[in-house]
Design an enzyme around this catalytic site. Structure first.
Site, PDB file in Angstrom:
ATOM      1  N   HIS A  30       0.847  -1.193   0.000  1.00  0.00           N
ATOM      2  CA  HIS A  30       0.000   0.000   0.000  1.00  0.00           C
ATOM      3  C   HIS A  30       0.878   1.237   0.000  1.00  0.00           C
ATOM      4  O   HIS A  30       1.792   1.359   0.811  1.00  0.00           O
ATOM      5  CB  HIS A  30      -0.918   0.029   1.225  1.00  0.00           C
ATOM      6  CG  HIS A  30      -1.827   1.215   1.216  1.00  0.00           C
ATOM      7  ND1 HIS A  30      -3.032   1.217   0.547  1.00  0.00           N
ATOM      8  CD2 HIS A  30      -1.683   2.460   1.723  1.00  0.00           C
ATOM      9  CE1 HIS A  30      -3.595   2.404   0.663  1.00  0.00           C
ATOM     10  NE2 HIS A  30      -2.796   3.182   1.374  1.00  0.00           N
ATOM     11  N   ASP A  65     -15.081   3.206   7.143  1.00  0.00           N
ATOM     12  CA  ASP A  65     -14.001   4.033   6.593  1.00  0.00           C
ATOM     13  C   ASP A  65     -14.477   4.811   5.370  1.00  0.00           C
ATOM     14  O   ASP A  65     -14.093   5.968   5.177  1.00  0.00           O
ATOM     15  CB  ASP A  65     -12.783   3.177   6.236  1.00  0.00           C
ATOM     16  CG  ASP A  65     -11.707   4.041   5.600  1.00  0.00           C
ATOM     17  OD1 ASP A  65     -11.185   4.928   6.316  1.00  0.00           O
ATOM     18  OD2 ASP A  65     -11.426   3.886   4.403  1.00  0.00           O
ATOM     19  N   ARG A 124     -13.921  13.312   6.021  1.00  0.00           N
ATOM     20  CA  ARG A 124     -12.604  13.930   6.276  1.00  0.00           C
ATOM     21  C   ARG A 124     -12.165  14.757   5.075  1.00  0.00           C
ATOM     22  O   ARG A 124     -11.554  15.812   5.211  1.00  0.00           O
ATOM     23  CB  ARG A 124     -11.571  12.841   6.584  1.00  0.00           C
ATOM     24  CG  ARG A 124     -11.760  12.225   7.962  1.00  0.00           C
ATOM     25  CD  ARG A 124     -10.961  10.944   8.081  1.00  0.00           C
ATOM     26  NE  ARG A 124      -9.555  11.155   7.818  1.00  0.00           N
ATOM     27  CZ  ARG A 124      -8.743  10.239   7.297  1.00  0.00           C
ATOM     28  NH1 ARG A 124      -9.193   9.039   6.974  1.00  0.00           N
ATOM     29  NH2 ARG A 124      -7.485  10.501   7.087  1.00  0.00           N
ATOM     30  N   SER A 169      -7.448   4.201   8.849  1.00  0.00           N
ATOM     31  CA  SER A 169      -8.165   4.077   7.575  1.00  0.00           C
ATOM     32  C   SER A 169      -7.462   3.054   6.673  1.00  0.00           C
ATOM     33  O   SER A 169      -8.085   2.125   6.148  1.00  0.00           O
ATOM     34  CB  SER A 169      -8.205   5.458   6.901  1.00  0.00           C
ATOM     35  OG  SER A 169      -8.565   5.369   5.558  1.00  0.00           O
ATOM     36  N   LYS A 227      -8.632  -1.348   6.156  1.00  0.00           N
ATOM     37  CA  LYS A 227      -8.930  -1.955   4.858  1.00  0.00           C
ATOM     38  C   LYS A 227      -7.982  -3.114   4.558  1.00  0.00           C
ATOM     39  O   LYS A 227      -8.382  -4.161   4.058  1.00  0.00           O
ATOM     40  CB  LYS A 227      -8.841  -0.897   3.751  1.00  0.00           C
ATOM     41  CG  LYS A 227     -10.036   0.055   3.770  1.00  0.00           C
ATOM     42  CD  LYS A 227      -9.895   1.181   2.780  1.00  0.00           C
ATOM     43  CE  LYS A 227      -8.900   2.206   3.244  1.00  0.00           C
ATOM     44  NZ  LYS A 227      -8.969   3.509   2.643  1.00  0.00           N
TER      45      LYS A 227
END
Ligand code: URA
Length: 432
Positions: A90, A169, A176, A191, A195
């Protein structure tokens, strides 16, 4: 599910506790996330709480409870029946960051399955799905069964996360985004990790970007984010490491959609820009090591076509045509070097904003992106340039966008006299 549901808290008390720098209990956090997901806590209350968290922070126990509550808001995937290790990567987001495209098939070459759930771009950072959608026919939405089948058959899948994964989320992130609370480390860490943990990967490598084009503008905050996420991953039983990498300047020579796919294919063909190859190979080594594969040579698999073979199968499995011509922008304009010397700075944020304004990104979630739009760079920091030489080509279907893109690039370029050095390190540190 969460124990806190039985208890009834008051949203205003919870906001006041965080406003006054207090610590929230796990039960309060469970209730907050569940009540917000069900619409019991209003957007304005959650906005106030998010701002209090941004200003006053959370301790490790609060972040762990917040993450667990977001995971519990939806489904968890399970790849244990695949019979091989899984690994995912990620990136916290940057400009020209197309690394997922060559990386997923490259890691799959070595028998490690890569379930890569990706997102779309919002603001100046591009989205992996937007890039892949420039390939004619390619489809981002897969059912869980299709995803499993593709992982079994090709070893790699890049697709959209289903609506069932961490729904809390999704709601929180949209809020946000419009309330100036994206940049809170506890909220970013929870967040991302909610996931990734819900996705069910066995191991995870985080590419935490530092610099003008990243959420984290300095190394201290990037390090804090990386350490927080690594701890959350390990506590959840996911073997997690993080690299801190430079995002002062864009990755590679392209920022856009189709042009980034084209550059990724060059990397898969054994070529491509040095920085993209270096980061792809390093992240592949980290992912493979996390998954227990220590004797692999990813650079060789880029050079001998094995990664390209997996790429072609991966694209075709999602109805994409790997041989189809990619869309090309209808109009282009060139940005020229203003002076002789060494290019010592090419600002990632400015290039990202220019690509976005040219049509490569979207301002609102429902906007469409232009597949051919973006910025092609002709020189990277460290290169010697001459006044009047092309530095960048701006690409768009809508030429009225050129002026605003040029405005974004007004201070993007720094040229120093010959002999100067740019001195930017791509991989800054490793955190495990
Ligand atoms: N990416 C995410 O998924 N969440 C954040 O909060 C920031 C970046």
């Amino acid at each position: 599910m969460s124990q806190g549901r039985a208890e009834n808290f008051d949203a205003v008390d919870i906001i006041r506790t965080k406003r006054d720098k207090g610590t929230l209990t796990s039960a309060q956090i469970d209730w907050t996330i569940d009540a917000y997901t069900r619409g019991v806590i209003a957007d304005e209350q959650m906005s106030a709480l998010n701002m209090a968290i941004l200003l006053n922070g959370m301790d490790r126990a609060e972040i762990a409870a917040w993450t667990a509550a977001m995971i519990a808001s939806g489904e968890r995937m399970d790849f244990s029946t695949l019979g091989r290790p899984t690994s995912d990567k990620h990136s916290t987001g940057g400009v020209g960051d197309k690394i997922t495209l060559p990386l997923a098939p490259l890691v799959a070459v070595f028998g490690v399955a890569v379930p890569q759930l990706s997102g779309r771009g919002l603001g100046h950072t591009g989205g992996t799905l937007d890039k892949l959608e420039s390939i004619p026919g390619w489809r981002a939405n897969l059912s869980n069964e299709e995803m499993m089948r593709q992982l079994r058959d090709t070893g790699a899948v890049i697709c959209a996360a289903g609506a069932g994964l961490a729904p809390a989320d999704k709601k929180l992130y949209s809020l946000r985004d419009v309330t100036g609370t994206v940049e809170a480390i506890p909220l970013i860490a929870s967040s991302i990790m909610s996931k990734k943990i819900a996705e069910g990967t066995g191991s995870l490598v985080l590419d935490v970007k530092v610099g003008s084009g990243a959420f984290m503008k300095n190394e201290r905050s990037a390090r804090e984010l990386a350490e927080t996420m690594v701890a959350l991953g390990k506590d959840a039983g996911v073997n997690t490491v993080a690299l801190l990498t430079n995002m002062e300047t864009p990755l590679g020579l392209t920022a856009g959609n189709a042009i980034e796919v084209q550059e990724s294919v060059e990397v898969l063909a054994g070529g491509g820009p040095e920085d993209v190859v270096e980061l792809t190979v390093r992240l592949a080594e980290e992912m493979l090591a996390c998954a227990g594969v220590h004797d692999a040579d990813p650079a060789a698999a880029l050079n001998d076509g094995r990664a390209m073979d997996v790429w072609r199968r991966m694209i075709a499995a999602q109805d994409g045509d790997p041989d189809a011509a990619l869309p090309v922008a209808r109009e282009s304009e060139t940005v020229l070097a203003p002076a002789d010397g060494v290019l010592v700075g090419l600002d990632a944020m400015a290039v990202g904003v220019a690509a976005w304004r040219l049509g490569a990104g979207r301002a609102r979630k429902e906007d469409a992106v232009q597949a051919g739009a973006g910025v092609r760079m002709h020189a990277k920091p460290g290169a010697v340039v001459r006044a009047g030489e092309p530095l960048m080509t701006l690409l768009t279907d809508t030429p009225e966008k050129f002026d605003r893109a040029r405005e974004a690039l007004a201070d993007a370029v720094t040229i120093a006299p010959d002999g100067a050095r740019s001195g930017q390190k791509l991989i800054i540190d490793r955190i495990s």
